[in-house]
Write a protein that holds these residues in place. Sequence first.
Motif, PDB file in Angstrom:
ATOM      1  N   PHE A   4       7.407  -9.182   7.239  1.00 15.90           N
ATOM      2  CA  PHE A   4       8.138  -9.765   8.360  1.00 15.90           C
ATOM      3  C   PHE A   4       8.334 -10.996   8.547  1.00 15.90           C
ATOM      4  O   PHE A   4       9.254 -11.611   8.852  1.00 15.90           O
ATOM      5  CB  PHE A   4       7.559  -9.058   9.728  1.00 15.90           C
ATOM      6  N   CYS A  64       8.888  -2.795   4.999  1.00 18.48           N
ATOM      7  CA  CYS A  64       8.211  -3.136   6.322  1.00 18.48           C
ATOM      8  C   CYS A  64       8.391  -1.902   7.228  1.00 18.48           C
ATOM      9  O   CYS A  64       7.291  -1.576   8.081  1.00 18.48           O
ATOM     10  CB  CYS A  64       8.853  -4.271   6.949  1.00 18.48           C
ATOM     11  N   TRP A  65       9.652  -1.389   7.274  1.00 21.62           N
ATOM     12  CA  TRP A  65       9.943  -0.382   8.367  1.00 21.62           C
ATOM     13  C   TRP A  65       9.070   0.856   7.795  1.00 21.62           C
ATOM     14  O   TRP A  65       8.472   1.691   8.587  1.00 21.62           O
ATOM     15  CB  TRP A  65      11.375   0.246   8.159  1.00 21.62           C
ATOM     16  N   ASP A  96       1.752  -5.891  17.298  1.00 19.27           N
ATOM     17  CA  ASP A  96       1.007  -5.733  16.245  1.00 19.27           C
ATOM     18  C   ASP A  96      -0.603  -6.064  16.451  1.00 19.27           C
ATOM     19  O   ASP A  96      -1.300  -5.432  15.921  1.00 19.27           O
ATOM     20  CB  ASP A  96       1.482  -6.473  15.000  1.00 19.27           C
ATOM     21  N   ARG A 107      -2.378  -1.986   7.090  1.00 23.51           N
ATOM     22  CA  ARG A 107      -0.929  -2.148   7.690  1.00 23.51           C
ATOM     23  C   ARG A 107      -0.619  -3.420   8.329  1.00 23.51           C
ATOM     24  O   ARG A 107       0.569  -3.928   7.943  1.00 23.51           O
ATOM     25  CB  ARG A 107      -0.933  -0.907   8.340  1.00 23.51           C
ATOM     26  N   LEU A 109       6.567  -1.488  17.329  1.00 26.62           N
ATOM     27  CA  LEU A 109       6.545  -2.049  15.953  1.00 26.62           C
ATOM     28  C   LEU A 109       7.614  -1.467  15.094  1.00 26.62           C
ATOM     29  O   LEU A 109       8.393  -2.172  14.090  1.00 26.62           O
ATOM     30  CB  LEU A 109       5.341  -1.962  15.372  1.00 26.62           C
ATOM     31  N   ALA A 156       7.968  -7.741  18.189  1.00 25.94           N
ATOM     32  CA  ALA A 156       6.604  -7.897  17.461  1.00 25.94           C
ATOM     33  C   ALA A 156       5.740  -8.535  18.175  1.00 25.94           C
ATOM     34  O   ALA A 156       4.528  -8.179  17.705  1.00 25.94           O
ATOM     35  CB  ALA A 156       6.959  -8.725  16.023  1.00 25.94           C
ATOM     36  N   ASN A 202       6.206   0.672   6.254  1.00 27.30           N
ATOM     37  CA  ASN A 202       4.857   0.475   6.479  1.00 27.30           C
ATOM     38  C   ASN A 202       4.490   0.452   7.767  1.00 27.30           C
ATOM     39  O   ASN A 202       3.344   1.054   8.133  1.00 27.30           O
ATOM     40  CB  ASN A 202       4.490  -1.031   6.084  1.00 27.30           C
ATOM     41  N   CYS A 203       5.374   0.506   8.847  1.00 25.32           N
ATOM     42  CA  CYS A 203       5.061   0.506  10.216  1.00 25.32           C
ATOM     43  C   CYS A 203       4.977   2.126  10.380  1.00 25.32           C
ATOM     44  O   CYS A 203       4.189   2.622  11.392  1.00 25.32           O
ATOM     45  CB  CYS A 203       6.349  -0.048  11.016  1.00 25.32           C
ATOM     46  N   ALA A 208      10.724  -3.342  13.283  1.00 24.72           N
ATOM     47  CA  ALA A 208      11.135  -3.226  11.872  1.00 24.72           C
ATOM     48  C   ALA A 208      12.601  -2.672  11.736  1.00 24.72           C
ATOM     49  O   ALA A 208      13.324  -3.149  10.773  1.00 24.72           O
ATOM     50  CB  ALA A 208      10.158  -2.018  11.262  1.00 24.72           C
ATOM     51  N   PHE A 216       2.380  -6.063   7.266  1.00 22.68           N
ATOM     52  CA  PHE A 216       3.191  -6.108   8.240  1.00 22.68           C
ATOM     53  C   PHE A 216       3.609  -7.759   8.325  1.00 22.68           C
ATOM     54  O   PHE A 216       4.895  -8.017   8.228  1.00 22.68           O
ATOM     55  CB  PHE A 216       3.016  -5.475   9.436  1.00 22.68           C
TER      56      PHE A 216
END
Length: 442
Positions: free
Chosen positions: A24, A199-200, A125, A16, A78, A121, A202-203, A82, A20
């Motif tokens: 991003f 991306c959102w 992460d 992930r 995170l 961010a 994925n988070c 996102a 990300f």
Amino acid sequence: MKTADLQAIAKHNVRRFILFRMLFNARFYYPVFAVIFLDFGLSLDQFALLNAIWAATIILAEVPSGALSDLMGRKKLLMLTASLMVLEMSVWAFAPRGNPTLLFWLLALNRVLSGLGEASASGSDEALVYESLEDAGMKDQWSHVLERTSRWQSVAFMVAMVTGGLVYDPDLLGRMASIDRETTLRLPLYLTLATAIVCWINCLGFVEAGDGHSAGKPSITAAFRQTFNTGLWILKTPLALVVILAGAFLDSIIRMFVTLNSEYYRLIEYPEYALGILGTLVAAMNFFIAPLARRLVEKHPPGFVFLSAAAAGLLGFFGMSFFIPYAGLAFSLLLFATFSVVTFSLSFYLNQLSDKSMRATVLSFKGMALNLGYGFIGVVYAQLLRALARSHATPTGSDELFIEGAQYFTPYFLIGSLAVILFACVCRPNMNRLSTTAPPRR
């Protein structure tokens, strides 16, 4: 929780994390960044002001966001990151162009949202993934994770650079699909908005180690206390202080050159159509630099790594100052390689040095130091060019002024490096503390 379960969570978070970073950071408007703002109808001074707003937002929000990450949890920050990316791209992608005043303020909002996203961010992460590895007894794999991330980010960057440049060409798309100019103007933004949504999603899948620091809503007092205590810890930890200072110095001056590289390429006789190819070459180079950086940090202490980076940077700036046609590219690539090694080293060392309770805040202090360093060198460089222009009655945008200004990079870099070395000698940090042997691959 069983070790096997913790290892599965760690590997899941690593995947992930890599995705990300790819989504991003690799944005489709990067190859036409300045051009697209101007094509929207902004002036050069408005573009410069928007960049200043973006930088100021990051500097102001950097450390508080790290404190919130330590107090509230990594995943929450995170998800905020996102969400801010989706909002910033929505504002820009659908901003109307008819009213110049409204357009400027909408893009100012975009820059504020973007700066807040960058700050949120920063640190969260890395802290989440490092702590997952630590809980699973796999923290010796952190350097390998950074290597893989760097490589995949290079792939994403190359795709974004090539695709963003192609979709912004109205003649090419007009011949292929009869797409009008207004649509091509926004295509890089639509594509980046799509990656922001991915991306959102994925988070959502991140699994935070431990309790996620979610005991409740932290107070403003708690956030300031966290920031103060972390800053005090950095000042009392010579190795952390020297690593951040050395990284900020090396990053700032090399990053300043990176922002000027298109002008440098032009003056060493590369045509404009080659700029995209050179950008792709730099991204591809990370496939070789990432494993080199990993071996450096695994086998050598921080002092050796940063002295090596300083020596490489000095050689790069010295060679660049001659503006050798075509062959001068080698010195530019050396500076890019040095920049990558410094970035890799900072992430590796500071995650190892920091305690879980303050890790994201420490990483945010690092981010703030890098941005302050870059802002400082930017002001110094601008004042230098103004002084040179006045003393020689040279136009501010002339090639001669750029070449003359470039001659000051080498002595500035040398003096700054010596100052950092002197500061390290005064602080007497244990530069061998993080010296390790290369861990076996798993």
